[in-house]
Design a protein around this motif. Structure first.
Motif, PDB file in Angstrom:
ATOM      1  N   THR A 655       0.852  -1.192   0.000  1.00 59.54           N
ATOM      2  CA  THR A 655       0.000   0.000   0.000  1.00 59.54           C
ATOM      3  C   THR A 655       0.881   1.231   0.000  1.00 59.54           C
ATOM      4  O   THR A 655       1.816   1.329   0.810  1.00 59.54           O
ATOM      5  N   VAL A 656       0.616   2.148  -0.928  1.00 60.27           N
ATOM      6  CA  VAL A 656       1.403   3.376  -1.015  1.00 60.27           C
ATOM      7  C   VAL A 656       0.463   4.555  -1.206  1.00 60.27           C
ATOM      8  O   VAL A 656      -0.675   4.399  -1.653  1.00 60.27           O
ATOM      9  N   SER A 657       0.938   5.738  -0.863  1.00 59.01           N
ATOM     10  CA  SER A 657       0.212   6.957  -1.190  1.00 59.01           C
ATOM     11  C   SER A 657       0.538   7.342  -2.619  1.00 59.01           C
ATOM     12  O   SER A 657       1.607   6.997  -3.147  1.00 59.01           O
ATOM     13  N   ALA A 658      -0.378   8.067  -3.274  1.00 62.90           N
ATOM     14  CA  ALA A 658      -0.105   8.539  -4.627  1.00 62.90           C
ATOM     15  C   ALA A 658       1.204   9.320  -4.627  1.00 62.90           C
ATOM     16  O   ALA A 658       1.387  10.238  -3.831  1.00 62.90           O
ATOM     17  N   GLY A 741      -3.418   5.058  -2.139  1.00 58.87           N
ATOM     18  CA  GLY A 741      -4.276   5.932  -1.327  1.00 58.87           C
ATOM     19  C   GLY A 741      -4.166   7.369  -1.756  1.00 58.87           C
ATOM     20  O   GLY A 741      -3.366   7.736  -2.627  1.00 58.87           O
ATOM     21  N   GLY A 742      -4.994   8.207  -1.121  1.00 57.85           N
ATOM     22  CA  GLY A 742      -5.006   9.619  -1.463  1.00 57.85           C
ATOM     23  C   GLY A 742      -4.055  10.460  -0.637  1.00 57.85           C
ATOM     24  O   GLY A 742      -4.083  11.664  -0.705  1.00 57.85           O
ATOM     25  N   GLY A 743      -3.253   9.842   0.194  1.00 62.81           N
ATOM     26  CA  GLY A 743      -2.336  10.611   1.021  1.00 62.81           C
ATOM     27  C   GLY A 743      -2.139   9.959   2.366  1.00 62.81           C
ATOM     28  O   GLY A 743      -2.842   9.030   2.735  1.00 62.81           O
ATOM     29  N   GLN A 744      -1.167  10.418   3.117  1.00 61.64           N
ATOM     30  CA  GLN A 744      -0.862   9.834   4.418  1.00 61.64           C
ATOM     31  C   GLN A 744      -1.704  10.480   5.512  1.00 61.64           C
ATOM     32  O   GLN A 744      -2.395  11.464   5.294  1.00 61.64           O
TER      33      GLN A 744
END
Length: 792
Positions: A655-658, A741-744
């Protein structure tokens, strides 16, 4: 502590008690015996299955797929977005209402309502009032203040004006979609209170449409005898077990006193009036739950307070609470059971389906009829001997000395129309309730029910109809309201929606469907184009299974298994067998190729020397009146001496942020023969993402590092990336799951908040990522709905 207190007795205050149950009198001391009106509800005589949490999750996922697959049906443009606004259920049917936005603006009339079965496995219908794809300029040329002044001018007396809200008005009945200001003005017209929703064209300044949340009724005081009500310790006429229910005077505060004994039994006493209204509202809440599986007056567990002491010969619902006045002689309050049920029926109508209401007389008549229907249902459920169940409205009212206000079985008794005609759209709304009231009686009771119930005439079609009972009729009508779109409802729509509801609620019988249809014909509402039909499907069914369900062979070898069938419903039928998904160079045959359900067949699977090595899923199909399938897993390895290899990846997900990156190790191994060169490639990565290998090719037995880099533009979501190794003799692949994801970080999860796919929240210290856009309903906290939230 739940002290039961009789009239005149003093209730002891229990400091720890949060809720009390009181027996109080709403009539004179000699009018009724103790405990009149108190009864126990056991099971629903009609029967229903409440959707499980798993069924609700499946329904949400299925509804999202249905909306995506039916873009043309719902007139979706590329600038449209949808978010789940509410989820309700009636009987065995779930209803999910999605709000539509266009370029970020709410679309009035664009809501989409998806209905599924209780298990969330089958879409029953998909409804929207919007008929054309939106292409609207979203720049307003009329100011918000000018729109507010235009809306303000619609009422004689203004108490408050809401902040104008820019929307797209997309109701087909008002012409082409237009940009509009929505303004809510609270006050009164020349004759009645009003909460008026006005839509002002944001380009021309003209009024597109308007509807009033206030629905007026008529009636006067009726007393239920000594009854049990639920109050809050203190004591306050507020119900903590039925959210929002309360009763008090015109200042909006619930009545409070030092004892749990309420009312003096006098028709002019306002506390007594509250007992009548409050008890009836509690009974209507229970009826919705026990008979229909419906939660509260809005389907989501919300109730609304009642007020008494209105200085009018009237009663009404204003969009937020019910309000009850008195009779013309001012000797009784307007709180008989069917009048209370009627006013709360308006609340049910307002919040069902896409919500809101229409401004036409035809919609108003259907709304008034809805109130009458729920008044009759409430009387039947409560079964209070002081007010036996009937199909007259306000039968205890002496408004002008002429008895009931309306007669549902024969509206013309009071001069209202029995049946639909072209005059209905211009008929006063209470009179316009006649055709649907008449329809409901015919569905529930038929033309000649007997048992002391009155006969009912027909205007068209067969002269004799048989009813299906008031509970079934009520369930069908309540379910049909969930299919209601925004704006004006017509009798034609009511016909179509009740037929759809009957078909969904009773899928294994046409009896209910035919009764609904015949009753509409009897009150002269004609068939509409593309209306539902009912045909009992062949109920014969079977199952299919294969044993063993897997095998491993070398290329060129064969294997076999037994395909078993069994009758699961009805009679045995012929089942033709076939297979799909076999790898190249492989044949699948059956002996015999068809069987009678309950018999078996041998499936023979023969590979060839050219069959590529790999793992395959072969689907075995049995086709009869329905098609049933099972799967067989086939693993093919190379022939002795043939070079072959395998690939795997570790870890297999990330899982990573954009804008973030991740890596994994792709390992290869020799499975037969000698090592060979393996070229590495990837497919399925989301836009804005690159996948590279270091090195880009290996000798079987070696490893490579997979580097996956997203960008700021990579859309949030979960993706399956296929990693492929291509050699001289075989090609093999493995999967890597990437969640973007959309951010941390993230905010704390909240109820009734709009979330977008990729949003990150925390719940009890744990982070979750949103998987699909929705509005967070109560009970949808992340741990409970994995279909919507993924733990990070």
């Amino acid at each position: 502590m739940n002290p039961k207190v009789k009239l005149g007795a003093v209730a002891m205050l229990a400091a720890a008690a949060m809720t009390t149950t009181s027996i109080v009198s709403a009539t004179s001391a000699t009018a009724a015996p103790a405990n009149t009106g108190v009864r126990t509800i056991t099971t629903d005589a009609v029967g229903f299955s409440k959707p499980t949490p798993e069924g609700q999750k499946r329904a949400i996922a299925l509804a999202g797929k249905a909306i995506a697959a039916q873009e043309k049906t719902i007139a979706k443009s590329e600038d449209d977005s949808f978010a789940l606004e509410k989820a309700t259920s009636v009987g065995d049917v779930q209803f999910l209402t999605y709000d539509r936005t266009y370029k970020g603006l709410p679309v009035y009339g664009g809501e989409v309502i998806v209905s599924t079965d209780a298990a969330g496995l089958k879409v029953a219908s998909l409804e929207t009032a919007q008929k054309t794809e939106l292409n609207v300029d979203t720049k307003a040329r009329v100011s918000a203040s000018k729109a507010a002044n235009t809306a303000r001018a619609q009422l004689a007396k203004v108490e408050s004006v809401s902040t104008p809200k820019l929307v797209v008005h997309a109701l087909a009945e008002t012409g082409a979609p237009r940009l509009a200001w929505e303004v809510v003005v609270t006050g009164s017209s020349k004759t009645a209170p009003s909460v008026l929703h006005t839509y002002v064209d944001a380009v021309t300044g003209s009024i597109i449409s308007k509807w009033d949340a206030v629905r007026m009724g008529t009636g006067n005081g009726f007393y239920n005898g000594q009854v049990t009500i639920t109050t809050t310790s203190g004591y306050t006429m507020r119900d903590n077990t039925r959210s929002g229910l309360a009763c008090g005077g015109q200042n909006g505060s619930a009545y409070t006193k030092s004892t749990d004994s309420w009312g003096n039994g006098q028709g002019t006493n306002l506390e007594t009036a509250c007992v009548d209204a409050y008890w009836a509202a509690q009974k209507e809440w229970d009826m919705l739950k026990d008979w229909f599986g419906y939660n509260g007056f809005n389907g989501r567990g919300t109730g609304y307070p009642a007020r008494v002491g209105l200085n009018q010969v009237n009663a009404f619902w204003n969009g937020s609470y019910t309000n009850f006045g008195h009779n013309q002689a001012n000797t009784q309050q307007a709180t008989p059971m069917d009048v209370v049920g009627h006013e709360y029926g308006h609340a049910i109508y307002q919040f069902a389906g896409a919500g809101g209401g229409g401004s036409s007389n035809e919609d108003g008549g259907l709304n008034e009829s809805t109130g009458d229907i729920f008044g009759a249902l409430l009387e039947s459920y409560a079964n209070n001997p002081n007010d036996p169940p009937d199909y007259t409205v306000g039968e205890e009212v002496n408004l002008v000395g002429s008895g009931p206000i309306r007669y549902m079985y024969k509206p013309s008794t009071n001069g209202d129309p029995d049946c639909y005609s072209s005059r209905i759209p211009s008929t006063e709304v209470h009179a316009a309730a006649g055709p649907q009231n008449h329809w409901f009686y015919l569905v529930a009771e038929g033309t000649n029910p007997g048992g002391g119930k009155p006969a009912s005439p027909v205007c068209a079609g067969p002269s004799s109809l048989t009813g299906i009972g008031i509970q079934k009729a009520g369930k069908i009508y309540l379910a049909s309201l969930q299919l209601r779109g925004a704006g004006n409802r017509t009798h034609a729509q009511a016909r179509s929606q009740t037929l759809t509801a009957a078909k969904q609620l009773y899928p294994n019988s046409c009896t209910e469907f035919n009764a609904v249809k015949a009753a509409w014909t009897a009150v002269s509402v004609p068939a509409v184009s593309n209306e539902p039909t009912c045909t009992i499907q062949n109920q014969d069914d079977f199952s299919i299974a294969v044993n063993p369900s897997s095998a491993s062979v070398q290329a060129g070898a064969s294997t076999s298994a037994t395909v078993n069938t069994a009758v699961t419903a009805g009679s045995a039928q012929n089942v033709a067998l076939s297979a799909t998904g076999a790898p190249s160079g492989t044949t699948v045959s059956f002996s015999p190729s068809s069987v009678t359900a309950g018999q078996s067949s041998t499936v023979n699977i023969a590979t060839s020397a050219s069959t590529p090595s790999g793992n395959y899923t072969i689907t075995i199909n049995g086709a009869g009146s329905v098609t049933r399938s099972t799967t067989f897993s086939l693993s093919v390895t190379g022939q002795p001496g043939q070079n072959d290899f395998s690939v795997s990846v570790n870890p297999s997900s990330a899982t990573v942020s954009a804008g973030g990156s991740t890596s994994a190790t792709l390992a290869t191994a020799v499975t037969s023969g000698s090592a060979q060169n393996v070229a590495l490639s990837a497919s399925g990565a989301p836009s804005g993402t690159t996948v590279s290998f270091s090195p880009s090719s290996v000798t079987a037995g070696q490893s490579s590092t997979v580097n996956i880099a997203t960008s700021a533009s990579t859309p949030a979501g979960t993706y399956t990336i296929t990693l492929t190794g291509t050699g001289a003799s075989a090609t093999h692949g493995t999967s890597f799951t990437l969640t973007v994801g959309g951010g941390q970080g993230g905010t704390t999860w909240q109820e009734w908040k709009q979330y977008t796919a990729g949003d990150v929240v925390t719940y009890n210290g744990v982070s979750y990522r949103c998987l699909q856009s929705h509005t967070s309903l109560p009970g949808w906290d992340p741990p409970n709905v994995p279909a919507l939230w993924q733990r990070i």
